[in-house]
Write a protein that holds these residues in place. Sequence first.
Motif, PDB file in Angstrom:
ATOM      1  N   MET A  71       0.829  -1.028  -0.253  1.00  0.00           N
ATOM      2  CA  MET A  71      -0.112   0.003   0.297  1.00  0.00           C
ATOM      3  C   MET A  71       0.605   1.510   0.324  1.00  0.00           C
ATOM      4  SD  MET A  71      -3.411  -0.042   0.272  1.00  0.00           S
ATOM      5  CE  MET A  71      -4.101   1.184   1.316  1.00  0.00           C
ATOM      6  N   ARG A  72       2.109   1.314   0.345  1.00  0.00           N
ATOM      7  CA  ARG A  72       2.795   2.755   0.902  1.00  0.00           C
ATOM      8  C   ARG A  72       3.920   2.538  -0.259  1.00  0.00           C
ATOM      9  NH1 ARG A  72       2.681   0.982   7.291  1.00  0.00           N
ATOM     10  NH2 ARG A  72       1.358   3.015   7.929  1.00  0.00           N
ATOM     11  N   ARG A  73       4.116   1.929  -0.795  1.00  0.00           N
ATOM     12  CA  ARG A  73       4.942   1.704  -2.751  1.00  0.00           C
ATOM     13  C   ARG A  73       5.499   3.226  -2.794  1.00  0.00           C
ATOM     14  NH1 ARG A  73       0.276  -0.031  -3.988  1.00  0.00           N
ATOM     15  NH2 ARG A  73      -0.492   0.122  -6.675  1.00  0.00           N
ATOM     16  N   GLU A  74       6.733   3.343  -3.116  1.00  0.00           N
ATOM     17  CA  GLU A  74       7.127   4.974  -3.350  1.00  0.00           C
ATOM     18  C   GLU A  74       7.494   5.150  -4.875  1.00  0.00           C
ATOM     19  OE1 GLU A  74       9.532   7.200  -0.158  1.00  0.00           O
ATOM     20  OE2 GLU A  74       8.574   6.130   0.902  1.00  0.00           O
ATOM     21  N   THR A  75       7.714   3.970  -5.287  1.00  0.00           N
ATOM     22  CA  THR A  75       8.438   4.171  -6.466  1.00  0.00           C
ATOM     23  C   THR A  75       7.706   3.215  -8.135  1.00  0.00           C
ATOM     24  OG1 THR A  75       9.715   2.078  -6.634  1.00  0.00           O
ATOM     25  CG2 THR A  75      10.394   4.353  -5.898  1.00  0.00           C
ATOM     26  N   VAL A  76       8.327   3.264  -8.719  1.00  0.00           N
ATOM     27  CA  VAL A  76       7.102   2.447  -9.944  1.00  0.00           C
ATOM     28  C   VAL A  76       7.310   0.785  -9.857  1.00  0.00           C
ATOM     29  CG1 VAL A  76       7.325   2.480 -12.021  1.00  0.00           C
ATOM     30  CG2 VAL A  76       8.433   4.289 -11.594  1.00  0.00           C
ATOM     31  N   GLU A  77       8.187   0.288  -9.762  1.00  0.00           N
ATOM     32  CA  GLU A  77       7.926  -1.513  -8.719  1.00  0.00           C
ATOM     33  C   GLU A  77       7.235  -1.277  -7.952  1.00  0.00           C
ATOM     34  OE1 GLU A  77       7.610  -3.204 -12.109  1.00  0.00           O
ATOM     35  OE2 GLU A  77       8.376  -0.809 -13.045  1.00  0.00           O
ATOM     36  N   TRP A  78       7.542  -2.451  -7.404  1.00  0.00           N
ATOM     37  CA  TRP A  78       7.024  -2.830  -6.769  1.00  0.00           C
ATOM     38  C   TRP A  78       7.789  -4.475  -6.313  1.00  0.00           C
ATOM     39  CZ3 TRP A  78       6.554  -3.487  -1.767  1.00  0.00           C
ATOM     40  CH2 TRP A  78       5.739  -4.150  -0.961  1.00  0.00           C
ATOM     41  N   GLN A  79       8.743  -4.452  -5.265  1.00  0.00           N
ATOM     42  CA  GLN A  79       9.813  -5.627  -5.135  1.00  0.00           C
ATOM     43  C   GLN A  79       8.947  -6.215  -4.050  1.00  0.00           C
ATOM     44  OE1 GLN A  79      13.393  -3.928  -4.345  1.00  0.00           O
ATOM     45  NE2 GLN A  79      14.280  -4.199  -6.966  1.00  0.00           N
ATOM     46  N   THR A  80       8.676  -7.607  -3.706  1.00  0.00           N
ATOM     47  CA  THR A  80       7.786  -8.670  -3.376  1.00  0.00           C
ATOM     48  C   THR A  80       8.847  -8.780  -1.484  1.00  0.00           C
ATOM     49  OG1 THR A  80       8.165 -10.164  -4.519  1.00  0.00           O
ATOM     50  CG2 THR A  80       6.266  -9.556  -4.799  1.00  0.00           C
ATOM     51  N   ASP A  81      10.288  -8.624  -2.056  1.00  0.00           N
ATOM     52  CA  ASP A  81      10.274  -9.202  -0.840  1.00  0.00           C
ATOM     53  C   ASP A  81      11.406  -7.943  -0.876  1.00  0.00           C
ATOM     54  OD1 ASP A  81      13.146 -11.414   0.540  1.00  0.00           O
ATOM     55  OD2 ASP A  81      11.806 -10.024   1.585  1.00  0.00           O
ATOM     56  N   PRO A  82      11.177  -6.354   0.014  1.00  0.00           N
ATOM     57  CA  PRO A  82      12.261  -5.576  -0.002  1.00  0.00           C
ATOM     58  C   PRO A  82      13.132  -5.501   0.759  1.00  0.00           C
ATOM     59  CG  PRO A  82      10.235  -5.275   0.959  1.00  0.00           C
ATOM     60  CD  PRO A  82       9.759  -6.018   1.315  1.00  0.00           C
ATOM     61  N   ALA A  83      14.884  -5.060   0.089  1.00  0.00           N
ATOM     62  CA  ALA A  83      15.608  -5.194   1.478  1.00  0.00           C
ATOM     63  C   ALA A  83      15.473  -4.417   2.201  1.00  0.00           C
ATOM     64  CB  ALA A  83      17.168  -4.767   0.612  1.00  0.00           C
ATOM     65  N   SER A  84      15.007  -3.468   1.797  1.00  0.00           N
ATOM     66  CA  SER A  84      14.816  -2.262   3.220  1.00  0.00           C
ATOM     67  C   SER A  84      14.703  -2.680   4.257  1.00  0.00           C
ATOM     68  CB  SER A  84      14.243  -1.227   3.233  1.00  0.00           C
ATOM     69  OG  SER A  84      12.637  -1.718   3.003  1.00  0.00           O
ATOM     70  N   GLY A  85      13.766  -4.249   4.268  1.00  0.00           N
ATOM     71  CA  GLY A  85      13.238  -4.111   5.500  1.00  0.00           C
ATOM     72  C   GLY A  85      12.711  -4.101   6.130  1.00  0.00           C
ATOM     73  N   ALA A  86      11.645  -2.550   5.262  1.00  0.00           N
ATOM     74  CA  ALA A  86      10.472  -1.483   6.074  1.00  0.00           C
ATOM     75  C   ALA A  86       9.059  -2.008   5.784  1.00  0.00           C
ATOM     76  CB  ALA A  86      10.646  -0.520   5.542  1.00  0.00           C
ATOM     77  N   ARG A  87       9.031  -3.780   6.588  1.00  0.00           N
ATOM     78  CA  ARG A  87       7.833  -4.326   6.657  1.00  0.00           C
ATOM     79  C   ARG A  87       6.913  -3.735   7.772  1.00  0.00           C
ATOM     80  NH1 ARG A  87       5.405  -7.515   2.987  1.00  0.00           N
ATOM     81  NH2 ARG A  87       6.584  -8.708   1.408  1.00  0.00           N
TER      82      ARG A  87
END
Lengths: 226, 321
Positions: free
Chosen positions: B303-319
């Motif tokens: 819901m809070r995605r910020e850029t064009v593409e969505w990665q299902t397992d973000p390295a940022s860990g901001a889950r």
Amino acid sequence: MADRSSKRRTLRLKTPISAEDIADFRLGDVVYLDGLIYTGREGVYKRVVDEGAELPVDPAQVGNVNFHCSPAAAVREDGSYNVGAVTATASFRFAKWLDRWFEISGCKVIIGKGGMTSEAYRKHLVPQGAVYLTTVGYGTGALLGRGIKRVVAAHWLEDLGIAQAMWVFEVENFGPFLVESDLQGNSLFERANAEVAKNLDALYEGLKPPVMSRYGETDDRKDELI
Amino acid sequence: MISTQTLQNVAEELMAKAAIEIPDDYLAGVKGMAETEEGDLSAFVLRAMLENYEAAKEDRRAMCADTGVPRWFVKLGNEARIEGGPVALEAALRRATASATHEIPLRPNRVHPLWRTDHNNNVGLNAPEIDYSFEPEANWIDLTAVHKGGLFGTDYRMLFPGDGIDGIKRFLLDTLIAFGKRGLACQPAIVGIGLGGSKDTCMVLGKQAACLRTVGNRNPDPRIAALEMELKDLGNSIGMGAMGFVGSSMVIDCHIEAGFTHTGGMPMSVHAFCLSSRRATARVHADGGIDYRTDPKWFTPYMRRETVEWQTDPASGARSA
């Protein structure tokens, strides 16, 4: 818990509420009621005050307490009533009907949400020997629903609907309410407003003014907003 | 394949749970405030409300007679399949709204704005609202029922970048003070703030921030999280408590949701989810299993995605939900 409730008087009264009981009310008293009360709001007021319709029931027979309320209720298939929660609606909208309403109904106690201004109390309630009780919360819908023992009648249900009908309830230990106005026309809420107001300048201190104002901050329609 | 009958049954149950059972996170928040409130009238009000929540659960009756405007939030897993498709889902939610209004009972609050026509079932033109969001790699459907009051406590203002944090504080104070007097906002409330977006998005974000995040939940952006805490403390420093009496119980929690906005503006909305904060959620699984909960988990990382593409397992860990 900051429990200073011992300072607060709790009164349990039967309806119709006597002139002596009303004269004894102090702002902030906690009140519970037993007996008959009825609901009436803009739907009933318009019909009775504006259109001159006869009240569907002799007001002397249903107590002298007018509750500004619409119950969460349903009519069962057998015609009986299922009343769930009961809470008040904001009363300030109804002041314009009250003079005539008091004359017609003999009402002495209004129960509602949020009260009215002390100006409205002095103009409409004080001359009639009437006072205002406020619901608590808002709202203690389940506690008030529990206090309703029986639906005596639901007048004008077909015409006005569940929300606006004139419901007559038999109640027991019905509350809590707080005494919001007295026979001098004082208001518990206005007393609180005056206390809170002392702190307001300090709250805004140091916050820069808005880049653009808006209507609401000025009443002068000739003003620009920039 | 999820059956529409299951969805309707779950929706009816959610209407009752929302109306009757105060969510645990909000209850804990009110209990905490009742313990620290120094204003005697404000503390009396909080104690009465705690008693009211208990009475509602014991009697299985609605906690508040003002049903507000009952509405739905639906999160559809990308792999979820509904018997009859989305039209059948909408029909199930409308049927459940109507039947639950009669069965619980709830007050039939919804009327036509001009003719005041009341269908006595909380269903009508554009009512109930149904908001949608989606979730990748999921085959379930989350249904959330919200009953939120509708008259007082919400406002919108177009601020500008030059207004900055001061402007945000000023507008929040204006709103809380104006609607807090006499307790019109039914505070203490979960205050939701929408920042940015277009005007309508700004209102939607603030509404969802108030109604769909739990007390104690923080925005994953640490600077926004810090602002949430600062604004909560600001609201509780007004000197006003429950029903507008002297005290400190104004804001149970503050939630901010942001959206990219016009480069020249900073629109802001304020929403108050009241002393009867009514929400209930259920996850309906593909196999028909049902799990009820009170945390809508609406603001997923997707819901809070910020850029064009969505990665299902973000390295940022901001889950964070």
